[in-house]
Enzyme design. Sequence first.
Site, mmCIF file in Angstrom:
data_model
loop_
_atom_site.group_PDB
_atom_site.id
_atom_site.type_symbol
_atom_site.label_atom_id
_atom_site.label_comp_id
_atom_site.label_asym_id
_atom_site.label_seq_id
_atom_site.Cartn_x
_atom_site.Cartn_y
_atom_site.Cartn_z
ATOM 1 N N GLU A 1 0.880 -1.154 0.000
ATOM 2 C CA GLU A 1 0.000 0.000 0.000
ATOM 3 C C GLU A 1 0.928 1.218 0.000
ATOM 4 O OE1 GLU A 1 -2.734 0.076 3.311
ATOM 5 O OE2 GLU A 1 -3.418 2.066 2.687
ATOM 6 N N ARG B 1 4.924 -12.558 9.995
ATOM 7 C CA ARG B 1 5.661 -11.362 9.606
ATOM 8 C C ARG B 1 6.987 -11.312 10.333
ATOM 9 N NH1 ARG B 1 3.787 -6.066 9.727
ATOM 10 N NH2 ARG B 1 1.856 -6.766 8.834
ATOM 11 N N LYS C 1 4.453 0.856 9.916
ATOM 12 C CA LYS C 1 4.610 2.066 9.103
ATOM 13 C C LYS C 1 4.106 3.291 9.849
ATOM 14 C CE LYS C 1 2.973 0.215 5.173
ATOM 15 N NZ LYS C 1 2.534 0.061 3.779
HETATM 16 P P1 ATP Z 1 2.423 -1.998 8.256
HETATM 17 O O1 ATP Z 1 1.605 -2.922 9.123
HETATM 18 O O2 ATP Z 1 3.820 -1.785 8.736
HETATM 19 O O3 ATP Z 1 1.735 -0.728 7.887
HETATM 20 P P2 ATP Z 1 1.521 -3.408 5.972
HETATM 21 O O4 ATP Z 1 1.485 -4.855 6.125
HETATM 22 O O5 ATP Z 1 0.213 -2.751 6.122
HETATM 23 O O6 ATP Z 1 2.638 -2.805 6.921
HETATM 24 P P3 ATP Z 1 1.668 -3.267 3.137
HETATM 25 O O7 ATP Z 1 2.150 -2.169 2.275
HETATM 26 O O8 ATP Z 1 0.244 -3.633 3.109
HETATM 27 O O9 ATP Z 1 2.137 -2.920 4.612
HETATM 28 O O10 ATP Z 1 2.560 -4.563 2.903
HETATM 29 C C1 ATP Z 1 2.883 -5.077 1.648
HETATM 30 C C2 ATP Z 1 3.232 -6.520 1.791
HETATM 31 O O11 ATP Z 1 4.337 -6.678 2.681
HETATM 32 C C3 ATP Z 1 2.083 -7.311 2.368
HETATM 33 O O12 ATP Z 1 1.942 -8.510 1.630
HETATM 34 C C4 ATP Z 1 2.488 -7.573 3.784
HETATM 35 O O13 ATP Z 1 1.954 -8.771 4.249
HETATM 36 C C5 ATP Z 1 4.021 -7.621 3.688
HETATM 37 N N1 ATP Z 1 4.633 -7.241 4.940
HETATM 38 C C6 ATP Z 1 4.434 -6.111 5.635
HETATM 39 N N2 ATP Z 1 5.124 -6.117 6.782
HETATM 40 C C7 ATP Z 1 5.805 -7.290 6.824
HETATM 41 C C8 ATP Z 1 6.697 -7.904 7.754
HETATM 42 N N3 ATP Z 1 7.044 -7.310 8.898
HETATM 43 N N4 ATP Z 1 7.195 -9.121 7.457
HETATM 44 C C9 ATP Z 1 6.858 -9.723 6.309
HETATM 45 N N5 ATP Z 1 6.028 -9.216 5.396
HETATM 46 C C10 ATP Z 1 5.490 -8.012 5.638
HETATM 47 MG MG MG Z 2 -1.228 -4.042 4.712
#
Ligand code: ATP
Ligand code: MG
Length: 567
Positions: A43, A268, A278
Site C-alpha cells: 500500500e 511477519r 509504518k
Molecule cells: P504496516 O503494518 O507496517 O503498515 P503493511 O502490512 O500494512 O505494513 P503493506 O504495504 O500492506 O504494509 O505490505 C505489503 C506486503 O508486505 C504485504 O503482503 C504484507 O503482508 C508484507 N509485509 C508487511 N510487513 C511485513 C513484515 N514485517 N514481514 C513480512 N512481510 C510483511
Molecule cells: Mg497491509
Amino acid sequence: MENQIIPEEEKTGRSLNFIEEIIEEDLKNNVNEGRVHTRFPPEPNGYLHIGHAKSICLNFGLGKKYNGKTNLRFDDTNPVKEDVEYVDSIMEDVRWLGFDWEDRLFYASDYFEQLYEYAVILIRKGKAYVCDMSAEEISETRGTPTRPGKESPYRNRSVEENLDLFARMRADEFPDGTRVLRAKIDMTSPNMHMRDPILYRILHATHHRTGDAWCIYPMYDFAHGQSDSIERITHSICTLEFEVHRPLYDWFIREIGIYAPRQIEFARLNLSYTVMSKRKLLELVQQNLVTGWDDPRMPTVCGLRRRGYTPESIRNFADTIGVAKRDNVIDVGLLEFCIREDLNKRADRIMAVINPVKMIIDNYPEGLVEEMEAVNNPEDESKGKRMVPFSREIYIEREDFMEDPPKKFFRLFPGGEVRLRSAYIVKCESLVKDPQTGEITEIHCTYDQETRSGMPQSNRKVKGTLHWVSVNHAVEAEVRLYDRLFSKENPDDAEEGKDYKDYLNPESLKTVKGFIEPSVKKAVAGDKFQFERLGYFVVDKDSANDRLVFSRTVTLKDSWARIEKNQ
Ligand code: ATP
Ligand code: MG
C-alpha cells in the site's frame, strides 16, 4: 513438462519451506496448469522496511524458482494516506533489492471500474446492501467475539433499491459517512470479519492516480483478493494477521464467481530493537526523532541502503530466516551478521583514526615520507594493494595506548612495543601531558628501521598491531557512529503510561572527527570500506567536494556468532 521438479535437498541441501511444499503439491496436481504467479502488493502509504524486503524476496524468489511470474501491485485503495512519493520510492527499493516485475506493474485503482461491477453482481444476488447507519452505529452493532452482532435495519432492502442507492453513492449524491455498501453474510458468525463487512464507503478525496473520478472507494478487503483474481495470481502470500480474513477473501471470490487464487499466510518479520509498523516509522519522521525515512538508523530499505547495507546482504538475511508459521522475533544481530559477512568480502580496508592521539617518532628523519604498501582486502587478492604515506608524526587511536596497562594489554604502553600496520615496530619512550588536565598530548617513540613490513629482515614479532594515519597526509572527515535506534529489545512492549518513543537510544548517533588515509580522497557517496579494527563505514550522501561524511554501517564485533556459540 514446464516445471521439472528437482528435490530441494538435492539442489541446495535445504529442505522445502511450507509455502514451497504447497506450491509443489499444486504443481504435482496440475492446479493452475502448472503456473506459479505471485505478487508483492504494497500500500503506497509509507516507505518499505526490512519486513517488506522479506516479503519481496519471498514472492519474487518463488516466482523465479518455479519459472513463474511476480507482479508489483500497488494496493492503493485509501487516497487519504497514499502518495506518489511512496509509489516512486517503493519501485526504487524493489529494483535495488534486485528484483524485476518486467511489464507487470499494476494498481488496484486501475480496477476500480471492475470492482464496482463486482459489487453490483453481489447486490443483484442479494449478497450486498446499502446501509445508512453511521460508522459508530455499525461498530456498536457488530457485537464482540463472544456476543453476536445485530442485523442492520437496512439489511433487507430490495435489490432495486440497493442498485439505485449504490449508483447514487457513486454519482456523488451523498456526503461522506452517510451510507456504505455492506456484504450480507452473517451477523452471528464467530469470525467478526464475516459480520456484514463494509465493501464501499463514500469518501470525497482526491486519489493520487484517479484524481476526483471517484467519491466512493472500495475497502482493502474488497479490493485485494479481487485484484489477485484479475491478475490470475496463483498463490497470494500474505502475513498471518490475514488468516482470519481468508474466509472473507474466499467468500468474495466464490460469490462473484471469478478465478480463485490461494491465500497462504506466513509470520511477519519482527526484529529485536526495532519497530516495524509504518505508522510508527511515519511518526518518527514527522516528529523529527530521525532525520527522515532514509535516516541510517531506520529499518527502512532506503535507511539500510544509506547505512551501507547491500542488496545481497538483505537477500541473504531473508533467506537465512526462512518462513515461519508462527510469530517470532529475529535477533537484529543476525541482520548485522549478514552485512558484516558480505562487506568482509567486498569492502576495501583503509586506516582511519577516530579518537586520535599524536605519536612522534623521534628517530625518524624529519621531512621524510615513505610510501608503505598495504593490502586492500586480505579476503580477495584481486583487490590489489595501495600505498599509504608514513611520516614522523602520526595519529593512533587513544584507546590503543595505556599508561598503566593491565596484564595482557597487547597495545602500546610506556616501554612497550607494537607494530604499526604495514610499517614499522615502534617503542614508546616518553609522554607529554597537558599540564592542566593531565591528558596525554604526545606519545614519543623510536622506530626500528629493520622491521619495515614486507622486508625480509622484518620477521621480529610483537603482540600488538595498531592502525595509524600520517598527520600531514590525513584527510579529515565527519564520522557518524550509529548504534541501534532503540535501547529496549521490544520497544513495542511499553510499560504503562509509556510508548515505544520512550525507549529511543540516546546514544544512537555520536558524531566525531576522523582522520583518514589519503587514498580515501577518491571516494564517492555509497563507497564502502572497512576502517581497520573499527568497523565497516560508508560514504554518506551528505558528502560534498569539501566535506567528507562517513557513516558506520556496523562494528567488527560479531555478537551474533558469539550468541550462537554460547547456545
Ligand atoms: P504496516 O503494518 O507496517 O503498515 P503493511 O502490512 O500494512 O505494513 P503493506 O504495504 O500492506 O504494509 O505490505 C505489503 C506486503 O508486505 C504485504 O503482503 C504484507 O503482508 C508484507 N509485509 C508487511 N510487513 C511485513 C513484515 N514485517 N514481514 C513480512 N512481510 C510483511
Ligand atoms: Mg497491509
